[in-house]
Design an enzyme around this catalytic site. Structure first.
Site, PDB file in Angstrom:
ATOM      1  N   HIS A   9       7.056 -29.465  32.423  1.00 22.02           N
ATOM      2  CA  HIS A   9       5.954 -29.014  33.276  1.00 22.02           C
ATOM      3  C   HIS A   9       6.455 -28.595  34.657  1.00 22.02           C
ATOM      4  CE1 HIS A   9       6.151 -32.693  35.687  1.00 22.02           C
ATOM      5  NE2 HIS A   9       6.304 -33.347  34.548  1.00 22.02           N
ATOM      6  N   GLU A  87       5.416 -38.496  29.293  1.00 21.42           N
ATOM      7  CA  GLU A  87       6.575 -38.927  30.066  1.00 21.42           C
ATOM      8  C   GLU A  87       6.899 -40.386  29.736  1.00 21.42           C
ATOM      9  OE1 GLU A  87       9.347 -38.884  31.349  1.00 21.42           O
ATOM     10  OE2 GLU A  87       9.015 -37.700  33.186  1.00 21.42           O
TER      11      GLU A  87
END
Length: 249
Positions: A9, A87
């Site tokens: 990202h 994550e």
């Protein structure tokens, strides 16, 4: 040959503030939005297109994917969201300033928490409001699947089964796949695909917003991989990730 594109990202608000983020659902920064548009341009100029996409359940990865698909005029593609691409969970470190944490606990300890393959940061208490059991997006998960902290080894243990059981069959069907995820979920996948040793993966940093292309053979073994973009910009972005815990002089 199969082609797979991995994309971390764009810069998030907490990347910008240099905070441990983990499963905290922060959005992209203005620079992160620009990085997502840049990624789309690089993919367009490289002639890449896709049949479906995978991402996490965290908005910084989701929004990055939205921007890329919008810019490529591919908003209609099927998108699969999974917590397994989240994550790495940074436990009680989430929300803390990385430099201040380094000054408090020491460079070696924080580096071990950040990059040690099997080292977990201090865990969240179950009563901590940051614990994922309080987040409705994880309501359907078993208690044992909800981490209070994770090492990279733990992250790999949830990413790889999803890769083998869900993503691999779609690749073998000839689908062109884009995965928009996070620094550590991508590091876990890179470690698995390339067979990176435990002591080497600690030094691998994934820059935000640069597409990482994998060319795979018929057995899905990597032939080669490379980033799209200017080499000097990629180098600077990678070094920026590596230096996030540097203390002020």
């Amino acid at each position: 040959m199969y082609t797979l594109v991995l994309l971390r990202h764009g810069e998030s608000a907490w990347n910008k503030e240099n905070r441990f983020t983990g499963w905290t659902d922060v959005d992209l920064s203005p620079q992160g939005i620009e990085e997502a548009h840049r990624a789309a341009t690089l993919l367009h100029d490289g002639g890449y297109s896709f049949d479906l996409a995978y991402t996490s359940v965290l908005k910084r990865a989701i929004r990055t994917l939205w921007i890329v698909l919008d810019d490529l005029d591919l908003m209609y593609l099927p998108v699969h969201h999974t917590w397994r691409l989240n994550e790495r969970h940074y436990g009680a470190l989430q929300g803390l300033d990385k430099r201040e944490t380094t000054e408090k606990f020491g460079k070696d300890q924080v580096q071990a928490w950040r990059r040690g393959y099997a080292v977990r940061p201090p865990a969240l208490e179950e009563t901590d409001p940051r614990h994922p059991r309080f987040d409705p997006r994880y309501a359907g998960l078993k208690k044992d699947d909800l981490p209070a902290t994770e090492s990279l080894e733990d992250t790999l243990a949830r990413v790889v089964p999803y890769w083998n059981e869900t993503i691999v069959p779609t690749l073998q069907d000839g689908k062109r796949i884009l995965i928009a995820a996070h620094g550590n979920s991508i590091r876990a996948l890179v470690k698995y695909l390339d067979g990176v040793p435990d002591d080497v993966i600690t030094g691998l940093n994934i820059p935000t917003g640069f597409p990482l292309v994998y060319e795979l053979d018929d057995d899905l073994h990597p032939i080669r991989h490379y980033y799209l973009g200017d080499e000097e910009e990629i180098r600077r972005a990678t070094e920026s990730v590596a230096s996030q815990t540097a203390t002020k002089k």
